[in-house]
Design a protein around this motif. Structure first.
Motif, short mmCIF file in Angstrom:
data_model
loop_
_atom_site.label_atom_id
_atom_site.label_comp_id
_atom_site.label_asym_id
_atom_site.label_seq_id
_atom_site.Cartn_x
_atom_site.Cartn_y
_atom_site.Cartn_z
N ARG A 169 0.86 -1.18 0.00
CA ARG A 169 0.00 0.00 0.00
C ARG A 169 0.90 1.23 0.00
NH1 ARG A 169 -4.78 -2.16 4.02
NH2 ARG A 169 -4.84 -4.26 3.13
N ALA A 170 0.56 2.18 -0.84
CA ALA A 170 1.46 3.31 -1.08
C ALA A 170 1.12 4.52 -0.20
CB ALA A 170 1.40 3.72 -2.54
N GLY A 171 2.18 5.12 0.33
CA GLY A 171 2.08 6.40 1.00
C GLY A 171 1.89 6.35 2.49
N PHE A 172 2.53 7.30 3.14
CA PHE A 172 2.45 7.44 4.58
C PHE A 172 0.99 7.56 5.04
CE2 PHE A 172 2.72 9.92 8.55
CZ PHE A 172 3.59 9.11 9.26
N ALA A 173 0.17 8.21 4.23
CA ALA A 173 -1.24 8.41 4.58
C ALA A 173 -2.00 7.09 4.66
CB ALA A 173 -1.90 9.34 3.57
N ALA A 174 -1.47 6.03 4.07
CA ALA A 174 -2.15 4.73 4.08
C ALA A 174 -1.94 3.95 5.38
CB ALA A 174 -1.67 3.88 2.90
N ILE A 175 -1.05 4.43 6.24
CA ILE A 175 -0.76 3.69 7.48
C ILE A 175 -1.99 3.51 8.37
CG2 ILE A 175 0.54 3.75 9.65
CD1 ILE A 175 2.91 4.86 8.05
N PRO A 176 -2.76 4.57 8.67
CA PRO A 176 -3.90 4.38 9.58
C PRO A 176 -4.91 3.34 9.07
CG PRO A 176 -3.42 6.71 9.35
CD PRO A 176 -2.58 5.99 8.32
N GLU A 177 -5.16 3.29 7.78
CA GLU A 177 -6.12 2.31 7.26
C GLU A 177 -5.48 0.93 7.06
OE1 GLU A 177 -5.96 3.01 2.45
OE2 GLU A 177 -7.03 4.50 3.68
N SER A 178 -4.16 0.88 6.96
CA SER A 178 -3.47 -0.39 6.73
C SER A 178 -3.17 -1.14 8.02
CB SER A 178 -2.15 -0.14 5.98
OG SER A 178 -2.40 0.45 4.73
N PHE A 179 -2.84 -0.43 9.07
CA PHE A 179 -2.44 -1.08 10.32
C PHE A 179 -3.48 -2.07 10.84
CE2 PHE A 179 -1.92 -1.16 14.99
CZ PHE A 179 -0.65 -1.73 15.04
N PRO A 180 -4.76 -1.72 10.87
CA PRO A 180 -5.75 -2.70 11.36
C PRO A 180 -5.79 -3.99 10.55
CG PRO A 180 -6.71 -0.50 11.28
CD PRO A 180 -5.38 -0.43 10.58
N ALA A 181 -5.36 -3.96 9.31
CA ALA A 181 -5.37 -5.17 8.48
C ALA A 181 -4.47 -6.26 9.05
CB ALA A 181 -4.95 -4.83 7.05
N LEU A 182 -3.47 -5.86 9.83
CA LEU A 182 -2.62 -6.86 10.49
C LEU A 182 -3.43 -7.72 11.46
CD1 LEU A 182 0.47 -4.64 11.36
CD2 LEU A 182 0.38 -6.46 9.64
N PHE A 183 -4.51 -7.17 12.00
CA PHE A 183 -5.28 -7.83 13.04
C PHE A 183 -6.64 -8.34 12.56
CE2 PHE A 183 -2.44 -4.69 14.87
CZ PHE A 183 -1.68 -5.50 15.70
N ASP A 184 -7.21 -7.72 11.51
CA ASP A 184 -8.55 -8.14 11.08
C ASP A 184 -8.53 -9.05 9.86
OD1 ASP A 184 -8.25 -6.47 8.83
OD2 ASP A 184 -9.42 -4.84 9.73
N GLY A 185 -7.34 -9.30 9.30
CA GLY A 185 -7.23 -10.25 8.20
C GLY A 185 -7.61 -9.73 6.83
N THR A 186 -7.76 -8.43 6.68
CA THR A 186 -8.14 -7.90 5.37
C THR A 186 -6.96 -7.72 4.42
OG1 THR A 186 -8.09 -5.64 6.25
CG2 THR A 186 -10.23 -6.75 6.20
N ASN A 187 -5.75 -8.00 4.90
CA ASN A 187 -4.59 -7.96 4.02
C ASN A 187 -4.56 -9.23 3.17
OD1 ASN A 187 -3.96 -9.30 6.56
ND2 ASN A 187 -1.93 -9.61 5.69
N ALA A 188 -3.89 -9.14 2.03
CA ALA A 188 -3.78 -10.30 1.13
C ALA A 188 -2.30 -10.59 0.90
CB ALA A 188 -4.49 -10.01 -0.19
N GLY A 189 -1.60 -11.00 1.92
CA GLY A 189 -0.17 -11.29 1.83
C GLY A 189 0.58 -10.48 2.87
N THR A 190 1.91 -10.49 2.76
CA THR A 190 2.75 -9.73 3.67
C THR A 190 2.41 -8.24 3.49
OG1 THR A 190 4.50 -11.37 3.51
CG2 THR A 190 5.12 -9.19 4.33
N LEU A 191 1.95 -7.61 4.53
CA LEU A 191 1.49 -6.23 4.45
C LEU A 191 2.65 -5.26 4.58
CD1 LEU A 191 -0.93 -4.30 4.29
CD2 LEU A 191 -1.10 -4.48 6.78
N MET A 192 2.77 -4.36 3.62
CA MET A 192 3.83 -3.34 3.63
C MET A 192 3.23 -2.01 3.20
SD MET A 192 7.00 -5.36 1.89
CE MET A 192 6.06 -6.31 0.70
N VAL A 193 3.74 -0.93 3.77
CA VAL A 193 3.37 0.41 3.34
C VAL A 193 4.63 1.10 2.87
CG1 VAL A 193 2.39 2.63 4.02
CG2 VAL A 193 1.44 0.52 4.96
N THR A 194 4.63 1.61 1.65
CA THR A 194 5.79 2.30 1.10
C THR A 194 5.75 3.78 1.47
OG1 THR A 194 4.68 2.77 -1.00
CG2 THR A 194 5.92 0.70 -0.84
N ALA A 195 6.90 4.44 1.35
CA ALA A 195 6.99 5.85 1.72
C ALA A 195 6.31 6.76 0.72
CB ALA A 195 8.46 6.25 1.87
N ASP A 196 6.17 6.32 -0.52
CA ASP A 196 5.57 7.23 -1.51
C ASP A 196 4.22 6.78 -1.96
OD1 ASP A 196 6.44 5.01 -2.92
OD2 ASP A 196 7.93 6.10 -4.04
#
Length: 165
Positions: free
Chosen positions: A138-165
């Motif tokens: 997932r791209a961009g620092f702004a994506a962190i708040p919406e991406s972090f919960p995916a670690l716990f609720d299972g909505t990620n589809a693979g190793t979850l990473m957020v890029t800087a841009d």
């Protein structure tokens, strides 16, 4: 390598991916039914090796289903990472004693001397298709708040990473 492999995932799509793309022999959807019953059905002779990064009820179901002299590898306890109290261990430690079951923690730093060889094998297996890896980038620092919960609720589809841009 000749082992029967059973995975645990949340949801039918993830379970189907484990079997069809990753080549596991079976996959259990922890969100449906009783996990212990599903493990017993998938592993009627018991579990010989259980790699645990969830803890909690998942670890308990595995302990209850272990084969004699089974081994449990602990590398995480994500089911309790957001709890304010320590994550409880198995309810019946005598199950480990009577079953001759080994439970051992695992951190990457424990195997620093083996890292180069391990990376070599993993890269080789990825190249020849023996193992499959999927990333959810997932791209961009702004994506962190919406991406972090995916670690716990299972909505990620693979190793979850957020890029800087």
């Amino acid at each position: 390598m000749g082992a029967r492999s059973v995975g645990i995932a949340g949801g039918p799509a993830k379970c189907a991916w484990l079997v069809s793309e990753c080549g596991l022999d079976a996959a259990i959807d922890y969100k449906t039914g009783n996990l212990r019953d599903q493990l017993e059905k998938a592993c009627p002779a018991g579990i010989d090796v259980f790699f645990d990064n969830v803890g909690g009820d998942t670890l308990q179901a595995a302990v209850d289903t272990m084969a004699r002299f089974g081994r449990i590898v602990l590398c995480g306890q994500i089911s309790g990472y957001t709890d304010s109290v320590p994550i409880p261990g198995p309810e019946n430690m005598m199950r480990l004693i009577y079953g001759g079951i080994t439970m051992q923690g695992f951190l990457l730093e424990h195997f620093e001397d083996d890292l180069a060889e391990g990376w070599h094998h993993l890269q080789s297996w990825l190249r020849n298709g023996s193992i499959v890896h999927r990333e959810d980038v997932r791209a961009g620092f702004a994506a962190i708040p919406e991406s972090f919960p995916a670690l716990f609720d299972g909505t990620n589809a693979g190793t979850l990473m957020v890029t800087a841009d």
